[in-house]
Design an enzyme around this catalytic site. Structure first.
Site, PDB file in Angstrom:
ATOM      1  N   ASP A  76      50.528  19.688  49.514  1.00 50.86           N
ATOM      2  CA  ASP A  76      50.442  18.301  49.012  1.00 50.86           C
ATOM      3  C   ASP A  76      49.862  17.687  49.888  1.00 50.86           C
ATOM      4  OD1 ASP A  76      51.951  17.185  46.767  1.00 50.86           O
ATOM      5  OD2 ASP A  76      52.253  15.805  48.191  1.00 50.86           O
ATOM      6  N   PHE A 160      36.596  17.242  44.381  1.00 55.27           N
ATOM      7  CA  PHE A 160      37.247  16.692  43.339  1.00 55.27           C
ATOM      8  C   PHE A 160      38.158  15.480  43.823  1.00 55.27           C
ATOM      9  CE2 PHE A 160      40.978  18.061  45.155  1.00 55.27           C
ATOM     10  CZ  PHE A 160      40.767  18.732  46.238  1.00 55.27           C
ATOM     11  N   LYS A 201      32.522  20.757  53.759  1.00 54.94           N
ATOM     12  CA  LYS A 201      33.911  20.217  53.673  1.00 54.94           C
ATOM     13  C   LYS A 201      34.797  20.894  54.406  1.00 54.94           C
ATOM     14  CE  LYS A 201      37.335  18.299  50.498  1.00 54.94           C
ATOM     15  NZ  LYS A 201      37.745  18.249  49.343  1.00 54.94           N
ATOM     16  N   HIS A 206      41.163  18.346  55.762  1.00 57.51           N
ATOM     17  CA  HIS A 206      42.636  18.211  56.020  1.00 57.51           C
ATOM     18  C   HIS A 206      43.206  19.657  55.557  1.00 57.51           C
ATOM     19  CE1 HIS A 206      41.234  16.609  52.205  1.00 57.51           C
ATOM     20  NE2 HIS A 206      42.338  16.708  51.800  1.00 57.51           N
TER      21      HIS A 206
HETATM   22  P1  ITT Z   1      49.405  19.915  42.919  1.00 55.68           P
HETATM   23  O1  ITT Z   1      49.566  20.299  41.654  1.00 55.68           O
HETATM   24  O2  ITT Z   1      48.836  21.046  43.699  1.00 55.68           O
HETATM   25  O3  ITT Z   1      50.199  19.130  43.463  1.00 55.68           O
HETATM   26  P2  ITT Z   1      47.806  17.258  42.688  1.00 55.68           P
HETATM   27  O4  ITT Z   1      46.370  17.392  41.923  1.00 55.68           O
HETATM   28  O5  ITT Z   1      48.898  16.661  42.211  1.00 55.68           O
HETATM   29  O6  ITT Z   1      47.880  19.028  42.706  1.00 55.68           O
HETATM   30  P3  ITT Z   1      48.035  16.515  45.208  1.00 55.68           P
HETATM   31  O7  ITT Z   1      49.203  15.981  44.971  1.00 55.68           O
HETATM   32  O8  ITT Z   1      48.121  17.246  46.610  1.00 55.68           O
HETATM   33  O9  ITT Z   1      47.210  17.259  44.292  1.00 55.68           O
HETATM   34  O10 ITT Z   1      46.973  15.472  45.661  1.00 55.68           O
HETATM   35  C1  ITT Z   1      46.986  13.948  45.598  1.00 55.68           C
HETATM   36  C2  ITT Z   1      45.990  13.526  45.043  1.00 55.68           C
HETATM   37  O11 ITT Z   1      44.885  13.392  45.865  1.00 55.68           O
HETATM   38  C3  ITT Z   1      45.319  14.261  43.734  1.00 55.68           C
HETATM   39  O12 ITT Z   1      44.808  13.267  42.625  1.00 55.68           O
HETATM   40  C4  ITT Z   1      44.139  15.102  44.364  1.00 55.68           C
HETATM   41  O13 ITT Z   1      43.026  15.041  43.447  1.00 55.68           O
HETATM   42  C5  ITT Z   1      43.796  14.216  45.427  1.00 55.68           C
HETATM   43  N1  ITT Z   1      43.319  14.967  46.632  1.00 55.68           N
HETATM   44  C6  ITT Z   1      44.114  15.817  47.240  1.00 55.68           C
HETATM   45  N2  ITT Z   1      43.129  16.616  48.198  1.00 55.68           N
HETATM   46  C7  ITT Z   1      41.985  16.058  48.026  1.00 55.68           C
HETATM   47  C8  ITT Z   1      40.636  16.213  48.811  1.00 55.68           C
HETATM   48  O14 ITT Z   1      40.535  17.284  49.342  1.00 55.68           O
HETATM   49  N3  ITT Z   1      39.623  15.621  48.292  1.00 55.68           N
HETATM   50  C9  ITT Z   1      39.906  14.726  47.274  1.00 55.68           C
HETATM   51  N4  ITT Z   1      40.837  14.339  46.657  1.00 55.68           N
HETATM   52  C10 ITT Z   1      41.892  15.115  47.008  1.00 55.68           C
END
Ligand code: ITT
Length: 221
Positions: A76, A160, A201, A206
């Site tokens: 997450d 993304f 990247k 992270h």
């Molecule tokens: P899951 O199904 O794995 O939960 P998610 O898209 O809901 O996928 P997260 O809750 O982990 O992913 O991420 C929260 C938001 O932050 C989500 O809109 C991601 O696109 C964005 N995000 C997470 N990691 C990112 C990254 O490395 N670069 C850009 N945006 C990121």
């Protein structure tokens, strides 16, 4: 023999990055497919709590024929902007779906400076990730942080989510992030994550850091 890691995620970008990171280390990363709506993301205060809830739910969806040495991964992440007291944080996915990257830029419109260092400080932010891995009935957690700042405008088609508006801080010779506006051994030269290939990247990300933190805890590591 490679070990299989079942990754529960709805995000193709996260799957691609985790595969890119883990495959060369001898793991086969496979998407853990679940029906839409089968996993509920709890609205809680920390990424750890979200990851914990998701890994517990993921275990109910392990595919038939899963091997005893198979592992299950969830991760997450969120973007935490200092000038907004950490917003969007655990609300990152909702924020991206509603106001998007352009909305985030608008929220910071009043924070600009001709001086790049000052600009980076005014618009400082960090990505945080918590990865949870289930193996042999045990759950391990890994944390990763990537400090940086929010660009003045969107750029780049790679990556993304918030990648087009996030510029990572430079790294020192040990690969550790430096304070905003400090030049380091490894520099993004002001490029956003969206304007760099996945290989680049990975140095800052992270996600890579959270996965490395997890791997360090594996008995064979
Ligand atoms: P899951 O199904 O794995 O939960 P998610 O898209 O809901 O996928 P997260 O809750 O982990 O992913 O991420 C929260 C938001 O932050 C989500 O809109 C991601 O696109 C964005 N995000 C997470 N990691 C990112 C990254 O490395 N670069 C850009 N945006 C990121």
């Amino acid at each position: 023999m490679t070990r299989t890691i079942w990754f529960l995620t709805s995000n193709a970008g996260k799957l691609k990055e985790a595969t890119h990171h883990l495959q060369p280390l001898g793991y086969t990363v496979r998407l853990l497919n679940v029906d839409e709506g089968a996993i509920v993301e709890p609205q809680v205060d920390t990424l750890e709590e979200v990851a914990q809830s998701k890994i517990t739910q993921a275990l109910n969806h392990l595919p038939e024929g899963e091997q005893s040495e198979d592992m299950v991964l969830v991760e997450d992440a969120g973007l935490f902007i200092d000038a907004l007291n950490g917003f969007p944080g655990v609300f990152s996915a909702y924020t991206l779906d509603t106001i998007g990257c352009s909305g985030v830029l608008r929220l910071l419109n009043h924070l600009q400076s001709e001086d790049t260092i000052q600009c980076a400080q005014l618009r400082s932010a960090e990505f945080q990730a918590v990865a949870a891995l289930w193996m042999n009935g045990q759950i391990l957690y890994g944390n990763g942080i990537c400090p940086g700042w929010i660009a003045l405008e969107s750029s780049g088609d790679d990556g993304f989510g918030f990648d087009p508006v996030f510029i990572p801080n430079d790294l020192d010779e040990f690969g550790e992030p430096l304070p905003s506006g400090t030049y380091g051994e490894k520099s993004a030269h002001g490029k956003t994550f969206g304007a760099m290939p996945i290989e680049e990247k990975q140095y800052y990300s992270h996600r890579s850091r959270a996965l490395n933190d997890l791997l360090r805890q594996l008995p064979s590591a």
